[in-house]
Motif scaffolding. Structure first.
Motif, short mmCIF file in Angstrom:
data_model
loop_
_atom_site.label_atom_id
_atom_site.label_comp_id
_atom_site.label_asym_id
_atom_site.label_seq_id
_atom_site.Cartn_x
_atom_site.Cartn_y
_atom_site.Cartn_z
N SER A 118 0.83 -1.20 0.00
CA SER A 118 0.00 0.00 0.00
C SER A 118 0.87 1.26 0.00
CB SER A 118 -0.92 0.00 1.23
OG SER A 118 -1.65 1.20 1.31
N ALA A 119 1.97 1.23 0.75
CA ALA A 119 2.87 2.39 0.78
C ALA A 119 3.46 2.65 -0.60
CB ALA A 119 3.99 2.15 1.79
N LEU A 120 3.78 1.58 -1.33
CA LEU A 120 4.31 1.74 -2.68
C LEU A 120 3.26 2.39 -3.59
CD1 LEU A 120 6.67 1.27 -4.58
CD2 LEU A 120 5.78 -1.04 -5.03
N GLY A 121 2.02 1.99 -3.41
CA GLY A 121 0.95 2.61 -4.19
C GLY A 121 0.82 4.10 -3.89
N ARG A 122 0.94 4.46 -2.63
CA ARG A 122 0.89 5.88 -2.26
C ARG A 122 2.10 6.63 -2.81
NH1 ARG A 122 -2.92 7.37 1.42
NH2 ARG A 122 -4.02 5.70 2.52
N LEU A 123 3.26 5.96 -2.79
CA LEU A 123 4.46 6.57 -3.36
C LEU A 123 4.24 6.90 -4.83
CD1 LEU A 123 7.54 7.30 -3.24
CD2 LEU A 123 7.98 4.91 -3.86
N GLU A 124 3.66 5.97 -5.58
CA GLU A 124 3.43 6.19 -7.01
C GLU A 124 2.45 7.32 -7.25
OE1 GLU A 124 2.20 2.33 -8.31
OE2 GLU A 124 4.27 1.65 -8.65
N ARG A 125 1.62 7.64 -6.26
CA ARG A 125 0.67 8.75 -6.37
C ARG A 125 1.22 10.05 -5.79
NH1 ARG A 125 -1.77 4.03 -5.81
NH2 ARG A 125 -3.74 3.58 -6.88
N GLY A 126 2.48 10.02 -5.34
CA GLY A 126 3.08 11.21 -4.77
C GLY A 126 2.58 11.55 -3.39
N GLN A 127 2.06 10.56 -2.65
CA GLN A 127 1.44 10.82 -1.35
C GLN A 127 2.33 10.47 -0.17
OE1 GLN A 127 -2.03 8.37 -1.83
NE2 GLN A 127 -3.18 9.96 -2.93
N THR A 128 3.46 9.84 -0.40
CA THR A 128 4.36 9.47 0.70
C THR A 128 5.75 9.23 0.14
OG1 THR A 128 4.54 8.07 2.67
CG2 THR A 128 4.07 6.96 0.60
N LYS A 129 6.69 8.98 1.03
CA LYS A 129 8.05 8.58 0.67
C LYS A 129 8.28 7.18 1.23
CE LYS A 129 8.98 12.61 -1.12
NZ LYS A 129 9.17 12.81 -2.58
N LEU A 130 9.12 6.42 0.56
CA LEU A 130 9.41 5.05 0.99
C LEU A 130 10.91 4.84 0.93
CD1 LEU A 130 8.60 2.20 1.82
CD2 LEU A 130 7.94 1.75 -0.56
N LEU A 131 11.49 4.48 2.09
CA LEU A 131 12.93 4.27 2.19
C LEU A 131 13.19 2.86 2.72
CD1 LEU A 131 12.15 7.29 3.60
CD2 LEU A 131 14.61 7.58 3.28
N VAL A 132 14.20 2.20 2.17
CA VAL A 132 14.57 0.87 2.65
C VAL A 132 16.05 0.86 2.97
CG1 VAL A 132 12.74 -0.30 1.37
CG2 VAL A 132 14.99 -0.03 0.31
N ALA A 133 16.40 0.19 4.08
CA ALA A 133 17.79 0.05 4.51
C ALA A 133 18.17 -1.43 4.45
CB ALA A 133 17.98 0.60 5.92
N PRO A 134 18.71 -1.90 3.32
CA PRO A 134 19.05 -3.32 3.19
C PRO A 134 20.05 -3.75 4.25
CG PRO A 134 19.17 -2.20 1.07
CD PRO A 134 19.06 -1.14 2.12
N THR A 135 19.72 -4.82 4.96
CA THR A 135 20.55 -5.30 6.07
C THR A 135 20.55 -6.82 6.05
OG1 THR A 135 19.80 -3.38 7.33
CG2 THR A 135 20.98 -5.07 8.54
N MET A 136 21.71 -7.38 5.73
CA MET A 136 21.75 -8.84 5.56
C MET A 136 23.20 -9.30 5.41
SD MET A 136 20.42 -8.56 1.66
CE MET A 136 19.37 -7.23 2.23
N HIS A 137 23.42 -10.60 5.47
CA HIS A 137 24.72 -11.18 5.18
C HIS A 137 25.02 -11.01 3.70
CE1 HIS A 137 28.02 -14.08 4.88
NE2 HIS A 137 28.13 -13.95 6.19
N GLY A 138 26.30 -10.80 3.39
CA GLY A 138 26.68 -10.54 2.01
C GLY A 138 26.29 -11.63 1.04
N SER A 139 26.23 -12.86 1.48
CA SER A 139 25.88 -13.95 0.57
C SER A 139 24.44 -13.87 0.10
CB SER A 139 26.13 -15.30 1.26
OG SER A 139 25.28 -15.45 2.39
N LEU A 140 23.61 -13.10 0.82
CA LEU A 140 22.21 -12.93 0.42
C LEU A 140 22.03 -11.83 -0.62
CD1 LEU A 140 20.49 -13.31 3.91
CD2 LEU A 140 20.39 -14.92 1.99
#
Length: 405
Positions: A118-140
Motif C-alpha cells: 500500500s505504501a508503494l501505491g501511495r508513493l506512485e501517487r506522490g502521497q508518501t516517501k518510501l525508504l529501505v535500509a538493506p541489512t543482511m549477510h553478504g551472501s544474500l
C-alpha cells in the motif's frame, strides 16, 4: 523529562508521521533507539513489526520507544492502508532480502508486506516517501536482490546504502537513517539547491612534519552542512584538516593545507554552478616564505620563520564567480561591537551580501558562541550557540530564495 520523553535535537520532522517497519534481521534489536532518534527531530513514529522481527525486538520496547501501539496484525481498522492518518514516510529498517524482494514483485501476504504494498501505491501517487535500509549477510546479496533494488529505485523508493563490514550489509547508524528520512520529506526551498560550505582550519606547513594551524576546529561548518543536508540541499563541505572530523554521512572533502583548501574551493566552484557559498573556514592569513624539506632537526638553538600573506580566497571567489551568493565570516578580538559591525559593513560595501560576525570576547566553551548576521545598515540578527547559528544561516538562504521569487 518523563520516561517516554526525548530531548529535541531539531525540527526537521516536526508534524511528520513516520512508519518504522521492522523486519526479521538481527539488527531489529536496535530499532527502539532509532524510533527515539526520529522523535528527537519531532516525528510521530508508529512501528510495524513482522513476526520474524519480533524474534529480535520486543513489541513492548517499540511501544515504549514510539509511545504508540505497535502494528503486528491487521484488524478491521485496515492498518496496512493507513487511510485515516497517512504517513509522510515509511522507513524499512532493517529491510531483509525477503522483504525487499516481496516489495519489488508485489507480494503482499503478511501484515508488513501488505502495508508496504500500500505504501508503494501511495508513493506512485506522490502521497508518501518510501525508504529501505538493506541489512543482511553478504551472501544474500544475489543478482536477484540487485535486480529487486534496481526495480524499487525505478519506482522512486530510496535505497539507503548499508554500512559494510565483516562481509555483511549492516544497518547504518541512527543519525544516517534519520538524516535520509529528513531529506526525503523536506519541503524546504533549499531542496536540491547546490550549496558549498567551508569550515575548519587550513594549516600551513613549516616542513614535512610541522605546521602552523589556528584553533578553529570546524564544528560550525559541519553543523551548517548538516542543517542544509537535512533540508535536502545539494550541499558539499570542504573541511580543513584538524582535530574534528565531520559525520561520515555528510558529503565532505578534507583540505590538508591552506594551498589544498584554495585549490579545492576553486575546483568545486568551477565544476558546478553553486547557488550559495558559506565560507566559515578559519583560513590562514600567513604562511612561511619557505617550506623546508624533510624534518628540521630538533636540536636547533633557534629557528626563525618569515611569514608572508596568503591569497584571499574569498576575494578570488567573488571575482571569478560574481553570481555566487556568498556568506562570509569575520572574527575580531579587542574591538567594540560597533567596530565589529563597521568592519562587516565595509565588507558589504565591497560587494559581499552577508557577513556572520563574531567577537572573540563572546566565544565560550563548546556551543557558547554568539554571532551576528550583517546584511546592510539595519540591525543585525543575533544568534547564540552553534546549532542556532547553523539554523539561522539556512533560514537566511531560504529567505534569499524567496526574495528572488
Amino acid at each position: 523529562m518523563g520516561d517516554h520523553d526525548v530531548p529535541r535535537e531539531g525540527h526537521h520532522l516536526e508534524g511528520k508521521r513516520i512508519a518504522l517497519v521492522v523486519t526479521g534481521g538481527i539488527a531489529a534489536f536496535k530499532t527502539p533507539m532509532l524510533a527515539r532518534a526520529l522523535r528527537k527531530q519531532g516525528a510521530e513514529v508508529v512501528a510495524y513489526l513482522s513476526d520474524e522481527g519480533a524474534r529480535y525486538v520486543a513489541e513492548d520496547a517499540l511501544c515504549w520507544a514510539t509511545t504508540n501501539p505497535v502494528v503486528t496484525h491487521l484488524t478491521p481498522a485496515a492498518e496496512h492502508l493507513a487511510d485515516a492518518r497517512p504517513f509522510d514516510a515509511w522507513l524499512v529498517a532493517p529491510a531483509t532480502a525477503n522483504t525487499i524482494n516481496k516489495l519489488a514483485w508485489g507480494i503482499a501476504d503478511t501484515p508488513v508486506s501488505s502495508a508496504l504494498a500500500s505504501a508503494l501505491g501511495r508513493l506512485e501517487r506522490g502521497q508518501t516517501k518510501l525508504l529501505v535500509a538493506p541489512t543482511m549477510h553478504g551472501s544474500l546479496h544475489t543478482s536477484i536482490l540487485t535486480e529487486a533494488l534496481r526495480r524499487l529505485d525505478s519506482f522512486g523508493v530510496q535505497v539507503i546504502t548499508p554500512r559494510e563490514g565483516y562481509g555483511k550489509h549492516n544497518l547504518p547508524a541512527d543519525d544516517v537513517l534519520v538524516a535520509e528520512t529528513c531529506r526525503a520529506v523536506s519541503t524546504s526551498s533549499l531542496r536540491d539547491v547546490p550549496v558549498l560550505v567551508t569550515g575548519g582550519p587550513t594549516p600551513v606547513p613549516l616542513d614535512n612534519v610541522r605546521r602552523i594551524v589556528n584553533r578553529f576546529r570546524g564544528r560550525l561548518g559541519a553543523l551548517v552542512c548538516e542543517e542544509l543536508y537535512l533540508r535536502g540541499a545539494a550541499v558539499h563541505l570542504i573541511h580543513g584538516d584538524g582535530a574534528y572530523h565531520p559525520p561520515e554521512h555528510l558529503p565532505f572533502t578534507v583540505a590538508r593545507t591552506s594551498d589544498d583548501y584554495r585549490r579545492l574551493v576553486h575546483e568545486a566552484l568551477d565544476a558546478r554552478p553553486y547557488r550559495f557559498g558559506v565560507f566559515s573556514a578559519g583560513v590562514a592569513d600567513y604562511r612561511p616564505a619557505e617550506v623546508l624539506p624533510g624534518k628540521t632537526p630538533s636540536q636547533l638553538e633557534s629557528w626563525s620563520v618569515q611569514l608572508v600573506p596568503t591569497a584571499k580566497v574569498i576575494d578570488e571567489v567573488r571575482a571569478r564567480h560574481p553570481e555566487l551568493y556568498m556568506v562570509t565570516f569575520k572574527y575580531l578580538e579587542g574591538v567594540t561591537f560597533d567596530e565589529l559591525l563597521a568592519v562587516a559593513r565595509e565588507r558589504i560595501d565591497r560587494g559581499y551580501p552577508a557577513i556572520v560576525a563574531n567577537l572573540g570576547e563572546e566565544m565560550g566553551a563548546g556551543d557558547e558562541q554568539t554571532a551576528y548576521l550583517v546584511t546592510g545598515p539595519t540591525s543585525p540578527l543575533r544568534w547564540h550557540g552553534k546549532r542556532e547559528i547553523a539554523r539561522g544561516i539556512a533560514d537566511h538562504l531560504e529567505e534569499e530564495l524567496g526574495n528572488e521569487g
